[in-house]
Design a protein around this motif. Structure first.
Motif, PDB file in Angstrom:
ATOM      1  N   ILE A  19       0.767  -1.172   0.039  1.00 26.33           N
ATOM      2  CA  ILE A  19      -0.051  -0.025   0.042  1.00 26.33           C
ATOM      3  C   ILE A  19       0.751   1.229   0.148  1.00 26.33           C
ATOM      4  O   ILE A  19       0.734   2.195  -0.712  1.00 26.33           O
ATOM      5  CB  ILE A  19      -0.946   0.058   1.237  1.00 26.33           C
ATOM      6  CG1 ILE A  19      -1.864  -1.315   1.144  1.00 26.33           C
ATOM      7  CG2 ILE A  19      -1.722   1.257   1.284  1.00 26.33           C
ATOM      8  CD1 ILE A  19      -2.823  -1.281   0.023  1.00 26.33           C
ATOM      9  N   GLY A  20       1.833   1.071   0.851  1.00 19.63           N
ATOM     10  CA  GLY A  20       2.790   2.424   0.811  1.00 19.63           C
ATOM     11  C   GLY A  20       3.466   2.868  -0.630  1.00 19.63           C
ATOM     12  O   GLY A  20       3.566   3.791  -0.822  1.00 19.63           O
ATOM     13  N   VAL A 148      -7.885   3.251   7.737  1.00 21.77           N
ATOM     14  CA  VAL A 148      -8.230   2.754   6.603  1.00 21.77           C
ATOM     15  C   VAL A 148      -8.414   1.087   6.826  1.00 21.77           C
ATOM     16  O   VAL A 148      -7.430   0.394   7.086  1.00 21.77           O
ATOM     17  CB  VAL A 148      -7.551   2.980   5.219  1.00 21.77           C
ATOM     18  CG1 VAL A 148      -7.949   2.304   4.004  1.00 21.77           C
ATOM     19  CG2 VAL A 148      -7.436   4.594   5.063  1.00 21.77           C
ATOM     20  N   SER A 149      -9.692   0.729   6.404  1.00 17.69           N
ATOM     21  CA  SER A 149     -10.157  -0.903   6.604  1.00 17.69           C
ATOM     22  C   SER A 149      -9.130  -1.484   5.230  1.00 17.69           C
ATOM     23  O   SER A 149      -9.013  -0.985   4.243  1.00 17.69           O
ATOM     24  CB  SER A 149     -11.277  -1.204   6.347  1.00 17.69           C
ATOM     25  OG  SER A 149     -11.546  -2.474   6.305  1.00 17.69           O
ATOM     26  N   ILE A 150      -8.510  -2.756   5.520  1.00 18.69           N
ATOM     27  CA  ILE A 150      -7.682  -3.419   4.558  1.00 18.69           C
ATOM     28  C   ILE A 150      -8.700  -4.633   3.895  1.00 18.69           C
ATOM     29  O   ILE A 150      -8.179  -5.252   3.012  1.00 18.69           O
ATOM     30  CB  ILE A 150      -6.379  -3.813   4.890  1.00 18.69           C
ATOM     31  CG1 ILE A 150      -6.570  -4.752   6.068  1.00 18.69           C
ATOM     32  CG2 ILE A 150      -5.519  -2.773   5.171  1.00 18.69           C
ATOM     33  CD1 ILE A 150      -5.574  -5.668   6.476  1.00 18.69           C
ATOM     34  N   ASP A 151      -9.917  -4.463   4.424  1.00 12.73           N
ATOM     35  CA  ASP A 151     -10.789  -5.483   3.891  1.00 12.73           C
ATOM     36  C   ASP A 151     -11.582  -5.117   2.476  1.00 12.73           C
ATOM     37  O   ASP A 151     -12.566  -4.873   2.479  1.00 12.73           O
ATOM     38  CB  ASP A 151     -11.865  -5.810   4.795  1.00 12.73           C
ATOM     39  CG  ASP A 151     -12.761  -7.164   4.589  1.00 12.73           C
ATOM     40  OD1 ASP A 151     -12.291  -7.849   3.753  1.00 12.73           O
ATOM     41  OD2 ASP A 151     -13.328  -7.381   5.424  1.00 12.73           O
ATOM     42  N   GLN A 156      -8.535  -0.327  -3.976  1.00 13.79           N
ATOM     43  CA  GLN A 156      -9.579   0.395  -3.283  1.00 13.79           C
ATOM     44  C   GLN A 156      -9.132   1.045  -1.684  1.00 13.79           C
ATOM     45  O   GLN A 156      -9.319   2.149  -1.626  1.00 13.79           O
ATOM     46  CB  GLN A 156     -10.898  -0.324  -2.843  1.00 13.79           C
ATOM     47  CG  GLN A 156     -11.756  -0.739  -3.907  1.00 13.79           C
ATOM     48  CD  GLN A 156     -13.038  -1.960  -3.711  1.00 13.79           C
ATOM     49  OE1 GLN A 156     -12.375  -2.704  -2.992  1.00 13.79           O
ATOM     50  NE2 GLN A 156     -14.019  -1.819  -4.118  1.00 13.79           N
ATOM     51  N   VAL A 157      -8.111   0.134  -1.467  1.00 14.09           N
ATOM     52  CA  VAL A 157      -7.467   0.694  -0.081  1.00 14.09           C
ATOM     53  C   VAL A 157      -6.507   1.925  -0.464  1.00 14.09           C
ATOM     54  O   VAL A 157      -6.509   2.933   0.315  1.00 14.09           O
ATOM     55  CB  VAL A 157      -6.344  -0.448   0.436  1.00 14.09           C
ATOM     56  CG1 VAL A 157      -5.673   0.256   1.693  1.00 14.09           C
ATOM     57  CG2 VAL A 157      -7.690  -1.635   0.954  1.00 14.09           C
ATOM     58  N   VAL A 158      -5.847   1.684  -1.480  1.00 14.03           N
ATOM     59  CA  VAL A 158      -4.911   3.131  -1.837  1.00 14.03           C
ATOM     60  C   VAL A 158      -5.777   4.182  -2.297  1.00 14.03           C
ATOM     61  O   VAL A 158      -5.589   5.430  -1.746  1.00 14.03           O
ATOM     62  CB  VAL A 158      -4.162   2.615  -3.193  1.00 14.03           C
ATOM     63  CG1 VAL A 158      -3.157   3.856  -3.566  1.00 14.03           C
ATOM     64  CG2 VAL A 158      -2.969   1.582  -2.770  1.00 14.03           C
ATOM     65  N   ASN A 163      -7.266   9.661  -0.722  1.00 17.39           N
ATOM     66  CA  ASN A 163      -8.292  10.612  -0.437  1.00 17.39           C
ATOM     67  C   ASN A 163      -8.266  11.171   0.870  1.00 17.39           C
ATOM     68  O   ASN A 163      -8.397  12.438   1.009  1.00 17.39           O
ATOM     69  CB  ASN A 163      -9.611  10.295  -0.917  1.00 17.39           C
ATOM     70  CG  ASN A 163      -9.894   9.897  -2.409  1.00 17.39           C
ATOM     71  OD1 ASN A 163      -9.134  10.395  -3.065  1.00 17.39           O
ATOM     72  ND2 ASN A 163     -10.845   8.919  -2.678  1.00 17.39           N
ATOM     73  N   LYS A 164      -8.290  10.366   1.832  1.00 20.37           N
ATOM     74  CA  LYS A 164      -8.114  10.848   3.072  1.00 20.37           C
ATOM     75  C   LYS A 164      -6.839  11.741   3.761  1.00 20.37           C
ATOM     76  O   LYS A 164      -7.130  12.483   4.261  1.00 20.37           O
ATOM     77  CB  LYS A 164      -8.216   9.487   4.125  1.00 20.37           C
ATOM     78  CG  LYS A 164      -9.762   8.860   4.236  1.00 20.37           C
ATOM     79  CD  LYS A 164      -9.856   7.845   5.622  1.00 20.37           C
ATOM     80  CE  LYS A 164     -11.209   7.386   5.734  1.00 20.37           C
ATOM     81  NZ  LYS A 164     -11.348   6.234   6.398  1.00 20.37           N
TER      82      LYS A 164
END
Length: 173
Positions: A19-20, A148-151, A156-158, A163-164
């Motif tokens: 994700i990073g 952020v949920s990773i589920d 979608q997570v990225v 956005n946040k």
């Protein structure tokens, strides 16, 4: 805006590095994998299946804090991966840094265990998942933190994380 860093945090196998790196690409920022900043002794200890203790983590957290400071002082923006499981670790990273945001990748133990079983060639072992959850002090109500949920899918997570983070950093301006 002065330089800034986003610390991608969470337990092992929550997707911090993946994700990073994708988040850094999406936002056009430097990427630093905190695993690369561990002293040799820490890597050897984790490779043998032993969890790190607070004393082991001190020099590592100093390196994370210094990387964040370097970004700020050079007016650069970066994404740094660091588990930062305890509030005192996050506070150590914040020390002397003015523009640090923590991105907590939130997932339950069942999801993390499923992901651990799928990993190959990483120095973290499944039995260390328990110690990671035992050490985790959730940052839900801490200032400067985004959860952020990773589920969801990686994309979608990225997207949600980007956005946040943008919204949080714009609110500071």
């Amino acid at each position: 805006m002065a330089g800034s860093s986003v610390i991608v945090m969470g337990v092992c196998a929550c997707g911090k590095s993946t994700i990073g790196e994708l988040l850094a690409q999406k936002l056009g920022r430097k990427f630093i994998d905190g695993d690369d900043l561990h002293p040799r002794a820490n890597i050897q200890k984790m490779s043998s299946g032993q969890p790190l203790n607070d004393e082991d983590r001190k020099p590592w957290l100093e390196r994370i804090r210094d990387a964040s400071y370097s970004l700020e002082s050079k007016n650069e923006h970066g994404i740094i991966v660091c588990s930062a499981l305890k509030k005192k670790y996050r506070d150590q990273i914040r020390e002397g840094n003015n523009n640090v945001t923590f991105l907590f990748l939130n997932g339950d133990k069942a999801l993390i265990m499923e992901r651990m079983r799928m990993r190959k060639g990483h120095f973290m072992k499944e039995q260390m998942v328990e110690s990671q959850f035992a050490a985790l002090e959730r940052p839900d109500d801490e200032d400067g933190t985004v959860v952020v949920s990773i589920d969801a899918t990686i994309e979608q997570v990225v997207e949600e994380a980007a956005n946040k983070i943008i919204a949080k950093q714009e609110a500071v301006l």
